[in-house]
Scaffold this motif. Structure first.
Motif, PDB file in Angstrom:
ATOM      1  N   ASN A 192       0.858  -1.182   0.000  1.00 20.09           N
ATOM      2  CA  ASN A 192       0.000   0.000   0.000  1.00 20.09           C
ATOM      3  C   ASN A 192       0.898   1.236   0.000  1.00 20.09           C
ATOM      4  O   ASN A 192       1.953   1.251   0.600  1.00 20.09           O
ATOM      5  CB  ASN A 192      -0.949  -0.002   1.202  1.00 20.09           C
ATOM      6  CG  ASN A 192      -0.229  -0.042   2.534  1.00 20.09           C
ATOM      7  OD1 ASN A 192       0.669  -0.854   2.748  1.00 20.09           O
ATOM      8  ND2 ASN A 192      -0.633   0.823   3.444  1.00 20.09           N
TER       9      ASN A 192
ATOM     10  N   MET B 107      -5.992   2.355  -1.938  1.00 15.27           N
ATOM     11  CA  MET B 107      -6.561   1.158  -1.303  1.00 15.27           C
ATOM     12  C   MET B 107      -7.735   0.601  -2.109  1.00 15.27           C
ATOM     13  O   MET B 107      -7.890  -0.609  -2.221  1.00 15.27           O
ATOM     14  CB  MET B 107      -6.966   1.444   0.146  1.00 15.27           C
ATOM     15  CG  MET B 107      -5.767   1.559   1.088  1.00 15.27           C
ATOM     16  SD  MET B 107      -4.578   0.188   0.997  1.00 15.27           S
ATOM     17  CE  MET B 107      -5.508  -1.164   1.693  1.00 15.27           C
ATOM     18  N   ALA B 108      -8.538   1.466  -2.712  1.00 16.33           N
ATOM     19  CA  ALA B 108      -9.633   0.978  -3.566  1.00 16.33           C
ATOM     20  C   ALA B 108      -9.067   0.234  -4.775  1.00 16.33           C
ATOM     21  O   ALA B 108      -9.575  -0.825  -5.171  1.00 16.33           O
ATOM     22  CB  ALA B 108     -10.514   2.138  -4.011  1.00 16.33           C
ATOM     23  N   GLU B 109      -8.007   0.778  -5.369  1.00 17.40           N
ATOM     24  CA  GLU B 109      -7.362   0.115  -6.502  1.00 17.40           C
ATOM     25  C   GLU B 109      -6.699  -1.183  -6.064  1.00 17.40           C
ATOM     26  O   GLU B 109      -6.684  -2.161  -6.820  1.00 17.40           O
ATOM     27  CB  GLU B 109      -6.341   1.059  -7.140  1.00 17.40           C
ATOM     28  CG  GLU B 109      -6.985   2.260  -7.783  1.00 17.40           C
ATOM     29  CD  GLU B 109      -6.065   3.443  -7.963  1.00 17.40           C
ATOM     30  OE1 GLU B 109      -6.476   4.382  -8.676  1.00 17.40           O
ATOM     31  OE2 GLU B 109      -4.948   3.457  -7.394  1.00 17.40           O
ATOM     32  N   MET B 110      -6.183  -1.206  -4.847  1.00 21.77           N
ATOM     33  CA  MET B 110      -5.591  -2.432  -4.302  1.00 21.77           C
ATOM     34  C   MET B 110      -6.639  -3.536  -4.236  1.00 21.77           C
ATOM     35  O   MET B 110      -6.371  -4.674  -4.622  1.00 21.77           O
ATOM     36  CB  MET B 110      -5.011  -2.172  -2.912  1.00 21.77           C
ATOM     37  CG  MET B 110      -4.380  -3.393  -2.278  1.00 21.77           C
ATOM     38  SD  MET B 110      -2.822  -3.895  -3.050  1.00 21.77           S
ATOM     39  CE  MET B 110      -1.717  -2.675  -2.342  1.00 21.77           C
ATOM     40  N   ASN B 111      -7.824  -3.189  -3.766  1.00 21.57           N
ATOM     41  CA  ASN B 111      -8.907  -4.178  -3.708  1.00 21.57           C
ATOM     42  C   ASN B 111      -9.206  -4.728  -5.091  1.00 21.57           C
ATOM     43  O   ASN B 111      -9.407  -5.936  -5.264  1.00 21.57           O
ATOM     44  CB  ASN B 111     -10.159  -3.568  -3.082  1.00 21.57           C
ATOM     45  CG  ASN B 111     -10.009  -3.354  -1.601  1.00 21.57           C
ATOM     46  OD1 ASN B 111      -9.260  -4.043  -0.931  1.00 21.57           O
ATOM     47  ND2 ASN B 111     -10.732  -2.376  -1.083  1.00 21.57           N
ATOM     48  N   ASP B 112      -9.232  -3.853  -6.087  1.00 21.79           N
ATOM     49  CA  ASP B 112      -9.468  -4.276  -7.466  1.00 21.79           C
ATOM     50  C   ASP B 112      -8.367  -5.225  -7.939  1.00 21.79           C
ATOM     51  O   ASP B 112      -8.648  -6.275  -8.532  1.00 21.79           O
ATOM     52  CB  ASP B 112      -9.552  -3.051  -8.379  1.00 21.79           C
ATOM     53  CG  ASP B 112      -9.746  -3.414  -9.840  1.00 21.79           C
ATOM     54  OD1 ASP B 112     -10.623  -4.255 -10.147  1.00 21.79           O
ATOM     55  OD2 ASP B 112      -9.027  -2.852 -10.692  1.00 21.79           O
TER      56      ASP B 112
ATOM     57  N   LEU C 247      -6.332  -7.121  -6.087  1.00 26.28           N
ATOM     58  CA  LEU C 247      -6.398  -8.394  -5.363  1.00 26.28           C
ATOM     59  C   LEU C 247      -7.543  -9.258  -5.879  1.00 26.28           C
ATOM     60  O   LEU C 247      -7.416 -10.481  -5.961  1.00 26.28           O
ATOM     61  CB  LEU C 247      -6.516  -8.147  -3.860  1.00 26.28           C
ATOM     62  CG  LEU C 247      -5.286  -7.485  -3.224  1.00 26.28           C
ATOM     63  CD1 LEU C 247      -5.555  -7.171  -1.760  1.00 26.28           C
ATOM     64  CD2 LEU C 247      -4.038  -8.340  -3.384  1.00 26.28           C
ATOM     65  N   HIS C 248      -8.640  -8.628  -6.242  1.00 26.11           N
ATOM     66  CA  HIS C 248      -9.770  -9.379  -6.821  1.00 26.11           C
ATOM     67  C   HIS C 248      -9.395  -9.908  -8.210  1.00 26.11           C
ATOM     68  O   HIS C 248      -9.664 -11.074  -8.529  1.00 26.11           O
ATOM     69  CB  HIS C 248     -11.017  -8.492  -6.896  1.00 26.11           C
ATOM     70  CG  HIS C 248     -12.189  -9.174  -7.527  1.00 26.11           C
ATOM     71  ND1 HIS C 248     -12.905 -10.153  -6.878  1.00 26.11           N
ATOM     72  CD2 HIS C 248     -12.735  -9.032  -8.749  1.00 26.11           C
ATOM     73  CE1 HIS C 248     -13.857 -10.587  -7.689  1.00 26.11           C
ATOM     74  NE2 HIS C 248     -13.776  -9.918  -8.823  1.00 26.11           N
TER      75      HIS C 248
ATOM     76  N   GLU D   2      -7.049 -12.838  -7.804  1.00 28.32           N
ATOM     77  CA  GLU D   2      -7.433 -13.785  -6.753  1.00 28.32           C
ATOM     78  C   GLU D   2      -6.981 -15.198  -7.118  1.00 28.32           C
ATOM     79  O   GLU D   2      -7.167 -15.654  -8.240  1.00 28.32           O
ATOM     80  CB  GLU D   2      -8.951 -13.758  -6.563  1.00 28.32           C
ATOM     81  CG  GLU D   2      -9.426 -14.522  -5.365  1.00 28.32           C
ATOM     82  CD  GLU D   2     -10.911 -14.333  -5.097  1.00 28.32           C
ATOM     83  OE1 GLU D   2     -11.439 -15.086  -4.283  1.00 28.32           O
ATOM     84  OE2 GLU D   2     -11.517 -13.438  -5.701  1.00 28.32           O
TER      85      GLU D   2
ATOM     86  N   LEU E  40      -1.424  -8.547  -0.483  1.00 26.42           N
ATOM     87  CA  LEU E  40      -1.209  -7.209   0.061  1.00 26.42           C
ATOM     88  C   LEU E  40      -0.051  -7.224   1.047  1.00 26.42           C
ATOM     89  O   LEU E  40       0.020  -8.098   1.918  1.00 26.42           O
ATOM     90  CB  LEU E  40      -2.482  -6.734   0.782  1.00 26.42           C
ATOM     91  CG  LEU E  40      -2.371  -5.480   1.648  1.00 26.42           C
ATOM     92  CD1 LEU E  40      -2.031  -4.256   0.815  1.00 26.42           C
ATOM     93  CD2 LEU E  40      -3.673  -5.260   2.401  1.00 26.42           C
TER      94      LEU E  40
ATOM     95  N   TYR F 277       1.043  -4.797   3.772  1.00 23.11           N
ATOM     96  CA  TYR F 277       0.464  -3.636   4.440  1.00 23.11           C
ATOM     97  C   TYR F 277       1.519  -2.874   5.229  1.00 23.11           C
ATOM     98  O   TYR F 277       2.035  -3.360   6.227  1.00 23.11           O
ATOM     99  CB  TYR F 277      -0.663  -4.099   5.368  1.00 23.11           C
ATOM    100  CG  TYR F 277      -1.520  -2.985   5.910  1.00 23.11           C
ATOM    101  CD1 TYR F 277      -2.460  -2.352   5.104  1.00 23.11           C
ATOM    102  CD2 TYR F 277      -1.389  -2.566   7.224  1.00 23.11           C
ATOM    103  CE1 TYR F 277      -3.256  -1.341   5.598  1.00 23.11           C
ATOM    104  CE2 TYR F 277      -2.184  -1.546   7.729  1.00 23.11           C
ATOM    105  CZ  TYR F 277      -3.109  -0.940   6.911  1.00 23.11           C
ATOM    106  OH  TYR F 277      -3.890   0.060   7.409  1.00 23.11           O
TER     107      TYR F 277
END
Length: 133
Positions: A87, A97-102, A104-105, A108, A114, A116
């Protein structure tokens, strides 16, 4: 020898990646941060404008990150490595962080996760960009 080959030879299991900066977006400097930390309202307004400008440039940068990761993750898996996406702390850096979620999805099940950084999360929280949870 690449970083991945060196890590494999040294029996390292993880490599941490900084995914870079968003091109075209002017960075906020240390003088700005000092004003922000002192509660300067103009500095807060600068951050809001910067974050809005970032939205125009981020999709292209995120596409480049995904393209790169597709290649990197294949090599990492062959070598038994896990890639850690760190991050970031400044708004100009990617991923948020929103882009990180994208990311990681999107990846997957792949050898990616991540990494951190608590200090980076604290800065993001200070700037009001993402809560440090």
């Amino acid at each position: 020898m690449s970083t991945m080959e060196a890590a494999h030879a040294l029996e390292v299991e993880r490599i941490i990646l900084h995914m870079g900066y968003i091109e075209g977006l002017t960075p906020l400097d240390r003088e700005w941060r000092s004003r922000f930390e002192q509660g300067d309202e103009a500095a807060r307004d600068d951050l809001k404008k910067h974050w809005e400008e970032r939205k125009a440039f981020a999709p292209r940068a995120l596409d480049r990150v995904k393209f790169s990761l597709e290649r990197l993750v294949k090599r990492a898996e062959k070598l038994g490595l896990v890639l850690g996406l760190e991050n970031r702390d400044w708004p100009r850096e990617i991923p948020s962080m929103a882009e990180m979620n994208d990311l990681l999805h999107t990846f997957e099940g792949a050898a990616i996760g991540l990494w951190y950084d608590v200090g980076h999360a604290a800065k993001q929280d200070l700037f009001g960009l993402a809560p440090a949870q």
